[in-house]
Write an enzyme that holds these catalytic residues in place. Structure first.
Site, PDB file in Angstrom:
ATOM      1  N   HIS A   1       0.745  -1.144  -0.084  1.00 55.43           N
ATOM      2  CA  HIS A   1      -0.075   0.011   0.016  1.00 55.43           C
ATOM      3  C   HIS A   1       0.907   1.242   0.102  1.00 55.43           C
ATOM      4  O   HIS A   1       1.730   1.619   0.948  1.00 55.43           O
ATOM      5  CB  HIS A   1      -0.739  -0.116   1.236  1.00 55.43           C
ATOM      6  CG  HIS A   1      -1.733  -0.923   1.211  1.00 55.43           C
ATOM      7  ND1 HIS A   1      -2.408  -1.689   2.422  1.00 55.43           N
ATOM      8  CD2 HIS A   1      -2.895  -1.758   0.151  1.00 55.43           C
ATOM      9  CE1 HIS A   1      -3.449  -2.704   1.899  1.00 55.43           C
ATOM     10  NE2 HIS A   1      -3.587  -2.693   0.649  1.00 55.43           N
TER      11      HIS A   1
ATOM     12  N   GLU B   1       1.899   4.153   2.933  1.00 57.78           N
ATOM     13  CA  GLU B   1       2.299   3.368   4.205  1.00 57.78           C
ATOM     14  C   GLU B   1       3.715   3.506   4.259  1.00 57.78           C
ATOM     15  O   GLU B   1       4.568   2.578   4.228  1.00 57.78           O
ATOM     16  CB  GLU B   1       1.876   2.144   4.377  1.00 57.78           C
ATOM     17  CG  GLU B   1       0.264   1.773   4.465  1.00 57.78           C
ATOM     18  CD  GLU B   1      -0.309   0.701   4.478  1.00 57.78           C
ATOM     19  OE1 GLU B   1       0.512  -0.402   4.552  1.00 57.78           O
ATOM     20  OE2 GLU B   1      -1.511   0.473   4.578  1.00 57.78           O
TER      21      GLU B   1
ATOM     22  N   ARG C   1      -2.996   4.893  -2.344  1.00 62.12           N
ATOM     23  CA  ARG C   1      -2.749   3.419  -1.709  1.00 62.12           C
ATOM     24  C   ARG C   1      -2.700   2.327  -2.631  1.00 62.12           C
ATOM     25  O   ARG C   1      -1.869   1.481  -2.286  1.00 62.12           O
ATOM     26  CB  ARG C   1      -4.306   3.197  -0.844  1.00 62.12           C
ATOM     27  CG  ARG C   1      -4.512   1.898  -0.632  1.00 62.12           C
ATOM     28  CD  ARG C   1      -5.855   1.526   0.346  1.00 62.12           C
ATOM     29  NE  ARG C   1      -6.393   0.183   0.301  1.00 62.12           N
ATOM     30  CZ  ARG C   1      -6.079  -0.278   1.351  1.00 62.12           C
ATOM     31  NH1 ARG C   1      -5.603   0.228   2.722  1.00 62.12           N
ATOM     32  NH2 ARG C   1      -6.546  -1.696   1.789  1.00 62.12           N
TER      33      ARG C   1
ATOM     34  N   HIS D   1       2.751  -3.395   6.969  1.00 65.59           N
ATOM     35  CA  HIS D   1       1.697  -2.495   6.703  1.00 65.59           C
ATOM     36  C   HIS D   1       1.850  -1.481   7.859  1.00 65.59           C
ATOM     37  O   HIS D   1       2.345  -1.782   8.853  1.00 65.59           O
ATOM     38  CB  HIS D   1       0.495  -3.053   6.846  1.00 65.59           C
ATOM     39  CG  HIS D   1       0.012  -4.142   5.406  1.00 65.59           C
ATOM     40  ND1 HIS D   1      -0.532  -3.765   4.494  1.00 65.59           N
ATOM     41  CD2 HIS D   1       0.459  -5.177   5.183  1.00 65.59           C
ATOM     42  CE1 HIS D   1      -0.651  -4.727   3.396  1.00 65.59           C
ATOM     43  NE2 HIS D   1       0.245  -5.519   3.808  1.00 65.59           N
TER      44      HIS D   1
ATOM     45  N   GLU E   1       0.958  -4.695  11.154  1.00 62.07           N
ATOM     46  CA  GLU E   1       0.582  -3.412  11.027  1.00 62.07           C
ATOM     47  C   GLU E   1       1.294  -2.557  12.005  1.00 62.07           C
ATOM     48  O   GLU E   1       0.957  -2.573  13.328  1.00 62.07           O
ATOM     49  CB  GLU E   1      -0.966  -3.327  11.196  1.00 62.07           C
ATOM     50  CG  GLU E   1      -1.557  -4.059  10.410  1.00 62.07           C
ATOM     51  CD  GLU E   1      -2.274  -3.237   9.017  1.00 62.07           C
ATOM     52  OE1 GLU E   1      -1.966  -1.990   8.919  1.00 62.07           O
ATOM     53  OE2 GLU E   1      -2.941  -3.859   8.208  1.00 62.07           O
TER      54      GLU E   1
END
Length: 421
Positions: free
Chosen positions: A177, A180, A233, A304, A381
């Site tokens: 993405h 990020e 994104r 992520h 994440e």
């Protein structure tokens, strides 16, 4: 007919770089709200709003753990948004008042004096230049690989770090993405630590395993996020039936593709899965490359942000769990505990993607887990929980990296002890 010609012309110009210097998208007075969702009617409303990504951009989707949604709202639509929240009884809290201010602050971060470091974010060319220097500095233990080219013709480059032959492999994919940025910053720092750190636990990681790391996977989107739109994104391939561009690469793998509403069929959605699995040259290239080396790695990790989660399969359903789910929970507990024990006391929640976060089908981790039969795979994440979201200040890069290393040491040790490596 004319509209098709104009659209085709724009695609050609964009690929040729002629539109490269178009003005950057600005987010002046765009605000981010944290919503508390109490029922399915409220959630359905927010999901419908999210389809209008120009006005309402979901930063963090609803999850069963927090029962919250982070959503960015344009200033022109703020009054309408607040009215809708009132009508549906949705409570909200302002978390970011002006997104553009965060972006501006991020851009004026201090530069390391002529050297690549981790006090700022870098563009793709700078990261690739740094990689070239790594290859020339450590020729005996590093090897370059490329999985192929992106839609716009960029190389998707990776590095293999190996202190011997036939060692167990660990594969890391980062920045699928585009927005990020903390992911590629953390990946390059991790590469540097494997090569330079003298800490015993890091040297053990470096010397005991073969590491395959792609610091920037979504190269087109990443470049676009630097040059044109900080919050981009998706990938950058146009669609024949829509003016909206790109696919969510992490919904485009051929594993339970589009099942259980785990992705969107709307080309304008941030979670658009594509019309078919592997419609994107990037995801197809990665799947092909992983298939060729499937006997060389045992663990797969995808970097992520944000939310501070360690997520294991399954993503496509919360009603079923892998046979080794208890082992994955043990590994997750080791990871999160190691990070919690650092001075920052950062909390990470771990569990299956669909059970603790939300249903997300067609992800890279699930594809590797289900189709390549690699039984340890996680989505990490990174920071934070919404104060800065995708625009994490450069001042937090090193802290995030320290947490990553502590977590990785514990994750790999527990994985090894459980017999998966």
């Amino acid at each position: 007919m004319r509209s098709i010609w104009v659209f085709a012309t724009l695609v050609v110009l964009a690929n040729a770089g002629i539109l490269k210097d178009s003005p950057k998208v600005r987010y002046d007075n765009y605000s981010v709200y944290q919503l508390s969702i109490k029922n399915k009617v409220q959630l359905s409303l927010i999901n419908k709003l999210s389809e209008f990504s120009e006005k309402y951009n979901v930063w963090r989707e609803y999850d069963e753990h927090s029962k919250q949604v982070d959503i960015m709202v344009s200033p022109a639509d703020l009054k309408h948004f607040q009215l809708v929240l009132k009508l549906y009884g949705i409570s909200s809290q302002l978390s970011i008042a002006n997104v553009q201010k965060l972006i501006d602050d991020e851009q004026v971060s201090s530069r390391d004096s002529g050297t690549f470091g981790w006090k700022q974010y870098y563009e793709l060319a700078e990261i690739y230049e740094w990689l070239d220097n790594i290859f020339s500095t450590y020729p005996d233990v590093t090897e370059e690989f490329s999985i192929g080219k992106s839609y716009e013709g960029r190389d998707i480059r990776g590095i293999k770090i190996s202190h011997g032959s036939n060692k167990p492999g660990i594969f890391i994919e980062s920045n699928i993405h585009a927005r990020e940025w903390i992911t590629s910053a953390s990946a390059t720092w991790f590469i540097n630590e494997l090569l330079t750190s003298q800490k015993e636990e890091v040297r053990k990681l470096a010397d005991s395993y073969d590491w395959y790391i792609i610091p920037v996977f979504n190269v087109d989107g990443f470049e676009y996020s630097h040059r044109s739109n900080r919050l981009w994104r998706k990938t950058r391939q146009p669609h024949a039936t829509s003016t909206c561009i790109g696919v969510d690469g992490n919904r485009n793998f051929n594993s339970h593709f589009m099942e259980n509403n785990g992705a969107s069929s709307n080309p304008c959605s941030e979670t658009f899965a594509g019309e078919v699995p592997w419609s994107e040259p990037e995801t197809k290239a990665l799947s092909d490359y992983l298939t060729t080396i499937k006997d060389k790695f045992s663990v797969y990790l995808s970097f992520h942000s944000y939310g501070q989660w360690l997520l294991s399969p399954y993503g496509h359903t919360a009603d079923e769990f892998p046979e080794n789910y208890e082992d994955l929970l043990q590994i997750g507990d080791a990871f999160s505990s190691a990070i919690k024990n650092l001075a920052y006391s950062t909390d990470y929640v771990h569990g299956s993607t669909a059970s603790v976060l939300y249903v997300a089908s067609g992800s890279s981790v699930d594809w590797v887990f289900n189709e390549l039969d690699k039984k340890v795979g996680f989505t990490i994440e990174f920071r934070d929980k919404g104060k800065f979201g995708f625009v994490l200040p450069p001042a937090q890069i090193l802290a995030n990296c320290e947490e990553l290393m502590a977590g990785m040491v514990a994750l790999i040790e527990k994985t090894n002890n459980l017999g998966y490596i």
